[in-house]
Design an enzyme around this catalytic site. Structure first.
Site, PDB file in Angstrom:
ATOM      1  CD  GLN A  94      -2.822   1.147   2.451  1.00 57.23           C
ATOM      2  OE1 GLN A  94      -2.752   0.240   3.276  1.00 57.23           O
ATOM      3  NE2 GLN A  94      -3.690   2.130   2.547  1.00 57.23           N
ATOM      4  CG  HIS A 100      -6.343   2.832  -2.355  1.00 53.10           C
ATOM      5  ND1 HIS A 100      -5.536   3.225  -1.306  1.00 53.10           N
ATOM      6  CD2 HIS A 100      -5.548   2.136  -3.201  1.00 53.10           C
ATOM      7  CE1 HIS A 100      -4.316   2.799  -1.514  1.00 53.10           C
ATOM      8  NE2 HIS A 100      -4.287   2.123  -2.658  1.00 53.10           N
ATOM      9  CG  HIS A 102      -6.177  -1.167  -6.675  1.00 58.17           C
ATOM     10  ND1 HIS A 102      -5.474  -0.297  -7.491  1.00 58.17           N
ATOM     11  CD2 HIS A 102      -5.549  -1.130  -5.469  1.00 58.17           C
ATOM     12  CE1 HIS A 102      -4.467   0.235  -6.806  1.00 58.17           C
ATOM     13  NE2 HIS A 102      -4.490  -0.257  -5.572  1.00 58.17           N
TER      14      HIS A 102
HETATM   15  P1  5GP Z   1      -1.562   1.333  -3.768  1.00 54.73           P
HETATM   16  O1  5GP Z   1      -0.239   0.892  -4.266  1.00 54.73           O
HETATM   17  O2  5GP Z   1      -1.430   2.256  -2.575  1.00 54.73           O
HETATM   18  O3  5GP Z   1      -2.523   0.213  -3.536  1.00 54.73           O
HETATM   19  O4  5GP Z   1      -2.219   2.157  -4.954  1.00 54.73           O
HETATM   20  C1  5GP Z   1      -2.256   3.531  -5.028  1.00 54.73           C
HETATM   21  C2  5GP Z   1      -2.838   3.854  -6.379  1.00 54.73           C
HETATM   22  O5  5GP Z   1      -3.166   5.217  -6.405  1.00 54.73           O
HETATM   23  C3  5GP Z   1      -1.890   3.583  -7.538  1.00 54.73           C
HETATM   24  O6  5GP Z   1      -2.481   2.655  -8.434  1.00 54.73           O
HETATM   25  C4  5GP Z   1      -1.681   4.952  -8.166  1.00 54.73           C
HETATM   26  O7  5GP Z   1      -1.631   4.906  -9.573  1.00 54.73           O
HETATM   27  C5  5GP Z   1      -2.899   5.723  -7.687  1.00 54.73           C
HETATM   28  N1  5GP Z   1      -2.648   7.147  -7.521  1.00 54.73           N
HETATM   29  C6  5GP Z   1      -1.642   7.701  -6.823  1.00 54.73           C
HETATM   30  N2  5GP Z   1      -1.734   9.059  -6.867  1.00 54.73           N
HETATM   31  C7  5GP Z   1      -2.848   9.326  -7.606  1.00 54.73           C
HETATM   32  C8  5GP Z   1      -3.466  10.553  -8.006  1.00 54.73           C
HETATM   33  O8  5GP Z   1      -3.028  11.653  -7.688  1.00 54.73           O
HETATM   34  N3  5GP Z   1      -4.584  10.445  -8.769  1.00 54.73           N
HETATM   35  C9  5GP Z   1      -5.126   9.239  -9.113  1.00 54.73           C
HETATM   36  N4  5GP Z   1      -6.232   9.258  -9.876  1.00 54.73           N
HETATM   37  N5  5GP Z   1      -4.546   8.076  -8.763  1.00 54.73           N
HETATM   38  C10 5GP Z   1      -3.419   8.112  -8.019  1.00 54.73           C
END
Ligand code: 5GP
Length: 140
Positions: A94, A100, A102
């Protein structure tokens, strides 16, 4: 709970996003680095860090939004399936400390594998399985 995250800034309109759903407590928008067309993130508006930090009622509502938005995403990009996943905690990958989910569309020609391929597999004896199950039951 974190005070402010990149996602609270998105909810507040301080960072632009392709918003696809919003209600009183949840929000959904397209991932900025999509793994497939229609890759969407569903979040609680409040910046709880992990799934298990959310109050149960909010967690239930997030899942309702996930279900509703998944149906719309699959319809929008004509996807027959989706991978739905939370990276829940830093060790799980994360990166944004704000819950969040996906929603990633999958297609018949998709090369992505099921989530089982993320793990090498664990060989666990029956007694240990029972001990783990008992600990989980008594931890609720
Ligand atoms: P994690 O790795 O934390 O599960 O996923 C975070 C997700 O947030 C990633 O897929 C990344 O592309 C997305 N993300 C990060 N910053 C932003 C942003 O500013 N806008 C949007 N729309 N997505 C973001």
């Amino acid at each position: 709970m974190s005070d402010e995250t990149i996602f609270t800034q998105i909810v507040a309109g301080e960072i632009p996003s392709y918003t696809v759903y919003e209600d009183e407590t949840t929000y959904a928008f397209l991932d900025a680095h999509p793994l497939a067309p229609g890759h969407t993130l569903v979040i609680p508006k409040e910046p709880y860090e992990r799934v298990n930090d959310m109050p149960p009622e909010l967690a239930g509502h997030v899942f309702q939004t996930v279900s509703k938005v998944t149906e719309a995403v699959e319809h929008a990009v004509d996807a027959p399936a989706t991978t739905i996943a939370f990276n829940n905690g830093e060790e799980a990958g994360q990166e944004v400390p704000h819950v969040h989910c996906h929603i990633i569309p999958q297609f018949s020609d998709s090369t992505a594998k099921p989530i089982h391929t993320l793990f090498p597999g664990a060989d666990i004896a029956d007694e240990e399985m029972e001990a783990i199950a008992e600990k989980i039951r008594s931890s609720q």
